[in-house]
Design a protein around this motif. Sequence first.
Motif, PDB file in Angstrom:
ATOM      1  N   PHE A 155       7.077   8.886 -17.201  1.00 30.20           N
ATOM      2  CA  PHE A 155       6.228   9.153 -15.994  1.00 30.20           C
ATOM      3  C   PHE A 155       5.985   7.703 -15.394  1.00 30.20           C
ATOM      4  N   LYS A 156       5.356   8.043 -14.124  1.00 33.42           N
ATOM      5  CA  LYS A 156       5.205   6.552 -13.272  1.00 33.42           C
ATOM      6  C   LYS A 156       3.574   6.433 -13.226  1.00 33.42           C
ATOM      7  N   ILE A 157       3.414   5.143 -13.162  1.00 32.86           N
ATOM      8  CA  ILE A 157       2.033   4.802 -13.157  1.00 32.86           C
ATOM      9  C   ILE A 157       1.170   5.433 -11.980  1.00 32.86           C
ATOM     10  N   ALA A 158       1.867   5.700 -11.158  1.00 32.90           N
ATOM     11  CA  ALA A 158       1.038   6.394  -9.689  1.00 32.90           C
ATOM     12  C   ALA A 158       0.419   7.537 -10.273  1.00 32.90           C
ATOM     13  N   LEU A 159       1.346   8.269 -11.191  1.00 33.56           N
ATOM     14  CA  LEU A 159       0.671   9.660 -11.760  1.00 33.56           C
ATOM     15  C   LEU A 159      -0.608   9.348 -12.497  1.00 33.56           C
ATOM     16  N   LEU A 160      -0.722   8.349 -13.291  1.00 31.79           N
ATOM     17  CA  LEU A 160      -1.795   7.821 -13.985  1.00 31.79           C
ATOM     18  C   LEU A 160      -3.119   7.606 -13.135  1.00 31.79           C
ATOM     19  N   TYR A 161      -2.695   6.751 -12.028  1.00 31.88           N
ATOM     20  CA  TYR A 161      -3.928   6.606 -11.096  1.00 31.88           C
ATOM     21  C   TYR A 161      -4.351   7.709 -10.461  1.00 31.88           C
ATOM     22  N   GLU A 162      -3.583   8.747 -10.123  1.00 31.05           N
ATOM     23  CA  GLU A 162      -3.854  10.202  -9.718  1.00 31.05           C
ATOM     24  C   GLU A 162      -4.888  10.943 -10.527  1.00 31.05           C
ATOM     25  N   LYS A 163      -4.421  10.956 -11.634  1.00 30.34           N
ATOM     26  CA  LYS A 163      -4.923  11.862 -12.699  1.00 30.34           C
ATOM     27  C   LYS A 163      -6.496  11.078 -13.005  1.00 30.34           C
ATOM     28  N   PHE A 164      -6.333   9.794 -13.112  1.00 31.69           N
ATOM     29  CA  PHE A 164      -7.645   8.884 -13.539  1.00 31.69           C
ATOM     30  C   PHE A 164      -8.509   9.261 -12.400  1.00 31.69           C
ATOM     31  N   SER A 165      -8.234   9.017 -11.113  1.00 25.73           N
ATOM     32  CA  SER A 165      -9.227   9.213 -10.095  1.00 25.73           C
ATOM     33  C   SER A 165      -9.452  10.716  -9.984  1.00 25.73           C
ATOM     34  N   THR A 166      -8.828  11.696 -10.081  1.00 21.87           N
ATOM     35  CA  THR A 166      -9.274  12.972 -10.220  1.00 21.87           C
ATOM     36  C   THR A 166     -10.342  12.949 -11.342  1.00 21.87           C
ATOM     37  N   SER A 167      -9.995  12.594 -12.555  1.00 22.00           N
ATOM     38  CA  SER A 167     -11.181  12.739 -13.607  1.00 22.00           C
ATOM     39  C   SER A 167     -12.476  12.333 -13.355  1.00 22.00           C
ATOM     40  N   LYS A 168     -12.414  10.965 -12.691  1.00 12.93           N
ATOM     41  CA  LYS A 168     -13.694  10.173 -12.326  1.00 12.93           C
ATOM     42  C   LYS A 168     -14.350  11.146 -11.240  1.00 12.93           C
ATOM     43  N   LYS A 169     -13.607  11.528 -10.219  1.00 12.61           N
ATOM     44  CA  LYS A 169     -14.231  12.382  -9.152  1.00 12.61           C
ATOM     45  C   LYS A 169     -15.036  13.872  -9.647  1.00 12.61           C
ATOM     46  N   ILE A 170     -14.147  14.429 -10.541  1.00 16.29           N
ATOM     47  CA  ILE A 170     -15.033  15.426 -11.224  1.00 16.29           C
ATOM     48  C   ILE A 170     -16.102  15.074 -12.145  1.00 16.29           C
ATOM     49  N   ILE A 171     -16.001  14.039 -12.950  1.00 21.32           N
ATOM     50  CA  ILE A 171     -17.289  13.685 -13.604  1.00 21.32           C
ATOM     51  C   ILE A 171     -18.359  13.315 -12.835  1.00 21.32           C
ATOM     52  N   SER A 172     -18.093  12.589 -11.632  1.00 22.51           N
ATOM     53  CA  SER A 172     -19.186  12.202 -10.842  1.00 22.51           C
ATOM     54  C   SER A 172     -19.870  13.503 -10.015  1.00 22.51           C
ATOM     55  N   ARG A 173     -18.979  14.397  -9.751  1.00 25.21           N
ATOM     56  CA  ARG A 173     -19.446  15.496  -9.184  1.00 25.21           C
ATOM     57  C   ARG A 173     -20.335  16.538 -10.243  1.00 25.21           C
ATOM     58  N   GLN A 174     -19.783  16.650 -11.442  1.00 20.55           N
ATOM     59  CA  GLN A 174     -20.500  17.219 -12.303  1.00 20.55           C
ATOM     60  C   GLN A 174     -21.968  16.481 -12.501  1.00 20.55           C
ATOM     61  N   GLY A 175     -21.954  15.162 -12.596  1.00 23.28           N
ATOM     62  CA  GLY A 175     -23.208  14.516 -12.891  1.00 23.28           C
ATOM     63  C   GLY A 175     -23.971  14.939 -11.668  1.00 23.28           C
ATOM     64  N   PHE A 176     -23.768  14.905 -10.439  1.00 22.33           N
ATOM     65  CA  PHE A 176     -24.734  15.049  -9.249  1.00 22.33           C
ATOM     66  C   PHE A 176     -25.064  16.646  -9.232  1.00 22.33           C
TER      67      PHE A 176
END
Length: 146
Positions: A81-102
């Motif tokens: 796998f490419k590192i770009a995929l990791l950044y994408e999944k990491f970013s998505t995870s962070k956005k969802i956690i943030s949204r859940q917190g709000f």
Amino acid sequence: KRKMDAGEYQKAADIYAVAHQKHPRDQALLKEYVQSIEKIKTIADEVFARDDFISAGQLYAVLIKNYPNPSSEDLGVNISFKIALLYEKFSTSKKIISRQGFEAYRKGNLSQAIALWQALIDIDPNNPDIIKALNTAKLQKKNLQN
């Protein structure tokens, strides 16, 4: 291997890194390291699919930090796998956690919001918006307790 089996993925990666510095041409060591990275990626994808975005974010952060360098390919070892995929999944995870917190915060569940945002700060410590939200929620919770 023991650290991997215990789920201590960053510690395992640190041990592999030290061993790789000592033995940079050791094919067996490098292959074992790549297998470990592949295993962490599989686990991260599984927990992401189960909507456990905190665990997924933690694992994607470990993967990003320890993604094999280009010299791995020079030694004949490739990662699937490419590192770009990791950044994408990491970013998505962070956005969802943030949204859940709000969402928890808006519903008045300060404890849940604090727990989510604290977990997010643990994987993304330089997020000023979440730091501010976390501090606000903690202050409100303290005021409510008084």
